[in-house]
Design a protein around this motif. Structure first.
Motif, PDB file in Angstrom:
ATOM      1  N   ARG A  31       0.617  -0.584  -0.387  1.00  0.00           N
ATOM      2  CA  ARG A  31       0.138  -0.008   0.167  1.00  0.00           C
ATOM      3  C   ARG A  31       0.249   1.489  -0.120  1.00  0.00           C
ATOM      4  O   ARG A  31       1.922   1.585   0.855  1.00  0.00           O
ATOM      5  N   VAL A  32       0.829   1.924  -1.222  1.00  0.00           N
ATOM      6  CA  VAL A  32       1.827   2.987  -1.202  1.00  0.00           C
ATOM      7  C   VAL A  32       0.853   4.619  -1.777  1.00  0.00           C
ATOM      8  O   VAL A  32       0.511   4.600  -2.771  1.00  0.00           O
ATOM      9  N   ILE A  33       1.093   5.322  -0.609  1.00  0.00           N
ATOM     10  CA  ILE A  33      -0.115   6.489  -1.287  1.00  0.00           C
ATOM     11  C   ILE A  33       1.124   7.862  -0.876  1.00  0.00           C
ATOM     12  O   ILE A  33       1.174   8.233   0.143  1.00  0.00           O
ATOM     13  N   ASN A  34       1.491   8.602  -1.870  1.00  0.00           N
ATOM     14  CA  ASN A  34       1.674   9.592  -1.748  1.00  0.00           C
ATOM     15  C   ASN A  34       1.519  11.253  -1.371  1.00  0.00           C
ATOM     16  O   ASN A  34       0.209  11.220  -1.234  1.00  0.00           O
ATOM     17  N   ASN A  35       2.157  11.151  -0.610  1.00  0.00           N
ATOM     18  CA  ASN A  35       2.025  12.549   0.510  1.00  0.00           C
ATOM     19  C   ASN A  35       1.175  12.082   1.288  1.00  0.00           C
ATOM     20  O   ASN A  35       0.299  12.822   2.375  1.00  0.00           O
ATOM     21  N   THR A  71       2.046 -12.173   2.431  1.00  0.00           N
ATOM     22  CA  THR A  71       1.040 -11.936   1.170  1.00  0.00           C
ATOM     23  C   THR A  71       0.200 -10.761   0.680  1.00  0.00           C
ATOM     24  O   THR A  71       0.001 -11.719  -0.374  1.00  0.00           O
ATOM     25  N   GLY A  72       0.476  -9.504   0.995  1.00  0.00           N
ATOM     26  CA  GLY A  72       0.989  -8.876   0.682  1.00  0.00           C
ATOM     27  C   GLY A  72      -0.362  -8.379  -0.523  1.00  0.00           C
ATOM     28  O   GLY A  72      -0.547  -7.535  -1.461  1.00  0.00           O
ATOM     29  N   THR A  73      -1.436  -8.201   0.595  1.00  0.00           N
ATOM     30  CA  THR A  73      -2.861  -8.353   0.272  1.00  0.00           C
ATOM     31  C   THR A  73      -2.988  -6.576   1.173  1.00  0.00           C
ATOM     32  O   THR A  73      -4.411  -6.803   1.203  1.00  0.00           O
ATOM     33  N   GLY A  74      -2.309  -7.042   2.418  1.00  0.00           N
ATOM     34  CA  GLY A  74      -3.391  -6.219   4.003  1.00  0.00           C
ATOM     35  C   GLY A  74      -3.325  -6.833   4.385  1.00  0.00           C
ATOM     36  O   GLY A  74      -4.355  -6.127   5.195  1.00  0.00           O
ATOM     37  N   MET A  75      -3.686  -8.040   4.250  1.00  0.00           N
ATOM     38  CA  MET A  75      -4.557  -8.261   5.185  1.00  0.00           C
ATOM     39  C   MET A  75      -4.102  -9.637   6.359  1.00  0.00           C
ATOM     40  O   MET A  75      -4.884 -10.487   6.610  1.00  0.00           O
ATOM     41  N   GLY A  76      -2.954  -9.826   6.401  1.00  0.00           N
ATOM     42  CA  GLY A  76      -2.365 -10.999   6.716  1.00  0.00           C
ATOM     43  C   GLY A  76      -1.378 -10.787   7.240  1.00  0.00           C
ATOM     44  O   GLY A  76      -1.032  -9.807   8.089  1.00  0.00           O
ATOM     45  N   SER A 125      -4.635  -5.075  17.791  1.00  0.00           N
ATOM     46  CA  SER A 125      -4.145  -5.683  16.811  1.00  0.00           C
ATOM     47  C   SER A 125      -3.083  -5.387  15.742  1.00  0.00           C
ATOM     48  O   SER A 125      -3.096  -5.373  14.462  1.00  0.00           O
ATOM     49  N   ASN A 126      -2.035  -4.907  16.406  1.00  0.00           N
ATOM     50  CA  ASN A 126      -0.948  -4.764  16.075  1.00  0.00           C
ATOM     51  C   ASN A 126      -0.264  -6.379  15.812  1.00  0.00           C
ATOM     52  O   ASN A 126      -0.265  -7.215  16.432  1.00  0.00           O
ATOM     53  N   GLY A 127       0.332  -6.262  14.084  1.00  0.00           N
ATOM     54  CA  GLY A 127       0.848  -7.772  13.530  1.00  0.00           C
ATOM     55  C   GLY A 127       2.365  -7.932  13.776  1.00  0.00           C
ATOM     56  O   GLY A 127       3.105  -7.538  14.071  1.00  0.00           O
ATOM     57  N   SER A 128       2.276  -8.124  11.446  1.00  0.00           N
ATOM     58  CA  SER A 128       3.467  -7.481  11.263  1.00  0.00           C
ATOM     59  C   SER A 128       3.687  -6.875  10.278  1.00  0.00           C
ATOM     60  O   SER A 128       4.744  -5.504   9.764  1.00  0.00           O
ATOM     61  N   GLN A 129       2.272  -5.712  10.279  1.00  0.00           N
ATOM     62  CA  GLN A 129       2.810  -4.830   9.539  1.00  0.00           C
ATOM     63  C   GLN A 129       2.683  -2.956   9.851  1.00  0.00           C
ATOM     64  O   GLN A 129       2.931  -3.216  10.702  1.00  0.00           O
ATOM     65  N   ASP A 181      -6.508   1.542  -7.971  1.00  0.00           N
ATOM     66  CA  ASP A 181      -7.126   1.724  -7.519  1.00  0.00           C
ATOM     67  C   ASP A 181      -7.328   1.873  -5.613  1.00  0.00           C
ATOM     68  O   ASP A 181      -8.112   2.127  -4.580  1.00  0.00           O
ATOM     69  N   SER A 182      -6.658   0.253  -5.755  1.00  0.00           N
ATOM     70  CA  SER A 182      -6.511  -0.231  -4.460  1.00  0.00           C
ATOM     71  C   SER A 182      -4.995   0.387  -3.661  1.00  0.00           C
ATOM     72  O   SER A 182      -4.546   0.068  -2.659  1.00  0.00           O
ATOM     73  N   ASP A 183      -4.439   1.244  -4.360  1.00  0.00           N
ATOM     74  CA  ASP A 183      -3.130   1.819  -3.687  1.00  0.00           C
ATOM     75  C   ASP A 183      -2.063   0.980  -3.897  1.00  0.00           C
ATOM     76  O   ASP A 183      -0.984   0.985  -2.844  1.00  0.00           O
TER      77      ASP A 183
END
Length: 279
Positions: free
Chosen positions: A119-123, A132-137, A171-175, A259-261
């Motif tokens: 997930r990358v959002i400029n500024n 998993t590269g999904t943001g859900m794992g 809910s802190n995990g690895s991300q 569209d999902s950043d």
């Protein structure tokens, strides 16, 4: 009371109007007097802070602002090697011990090797740490999610390293994410500039806690001059700071995304190596 609550309270106080009502009835006047007395008693009780609240508000007096200080020789650092370059970060174990142990433990096991910034959002920020590269794992070093470690002594300055979570308390995990935003915007700058002239004002009368305990001059100037994302303060755990490689963070933040950043082409963490600063 937490930092974000104080920000909202201050905004409401500045914009609110006083509403009053009148009555000719003695009974109504008596009810009003009793209500005022109860409100006064409640206000007096509210000025009595718990030990936890006092410790929270006194954090900057106790620990200073370590993100704005130079790393000490021998301090643990991590070099995040990506396909866009390297990013070097330092850690604040005393203030966020669980988050630091979690990151160092996972990095030491090679958990982040080959993982993408999904997930990358400029500024704003760049986020990674999910295999998993999904943001859900992702799973923490402890085998289960853990809680927030929030303190006014650690802020979402540009380059801050923080724990991503699902928005719930434990809910802190690895991300994790790195704050990239170079400019907080005119509205925030105006508010923080006004705060520069309010350093000696109590945040609530009788508490002995002043605006300088939450927004000291050093914090305000850092946000105004170098950017960051102050709106996240009080909601997520900051546990580190980039000390080299912000140009790499900026380069990653500027990549094309869907569209999902999610970057159209993978931004990969090749490896994370741990070492000691200056050695």
């Amino acid at each position: 009371m937490k930092l974000k609550i104080f920000i909202l309270a201050a905004a409401v106080a500045l914009s609110s109007l006083s509403l009053t009502a009148c009555s000719s009835s003695n009974e109504a006047e008596q009810d009003t007097t009793e209500a005022e007395e109860e409100a006064a008693e409640t206000d007096e009780e509210n000025t009595e802070l718990s030990e936890e609240e006092i410790e929270y508000y006194m954090a900057i007096r106790t620990y200073g602002l370590p993100q704005l200080e130079e790393p000490e020789q021998g301090e643990t650092i991590a070099v995040i090697n990506t396909n866009y370059g390297t990013i070097t970060v330092r850690f604040f174990e005393e203030l966020a011990p669980l988050a630091v142990e979690n990151f160092l433990g996972l990095a030491g096991e090679g958990y982040y090797d080959g993982v993408i910034f999904h997930r990358v959002i400029n500024n704003f920020m760049i986020q990674g740490g999910d295999p998993t590269g999904t943001g859900m794992g992702g799973e923490s070093y402890f085998g289960e999610d853990f809680g927030l470690e929030i303190t006014p002594a650690l802020r979402h300055f540009r380059g801050a390293l923080a724990m991503a979570n699902s928005g719930t308390e434990n809910s802190n995990g690895s991300q994790f994410y790195i704050v990239q935003n170079p400019d907080i915007g005119d509205d925030a700058k105006e508010t923080f500039t006004n705060y520069l002239d309010m350093q000696d004002e109590e945040i609530e009368e009788g508490t002995g806690i002043y605006l300088s305990d939450i927004y000291p001059t050093e914090v305000l100037n850092e946000y105004i001059e170098n950017g960051g994302y102050p709106y996240l303060d009080g909601s997520y755990t900051v546990f580190g700071q980039v000390i080299e490689g912000m140009e790499v963070v900026d380069k990653i933040a500027a990549v094309e995304t869907d569209d999902s950043d999610k970057p159209l082409e993978d931004v990969v963490i090749k490896s994370v190596s741990l070492s000691e600063y200056g050695l």
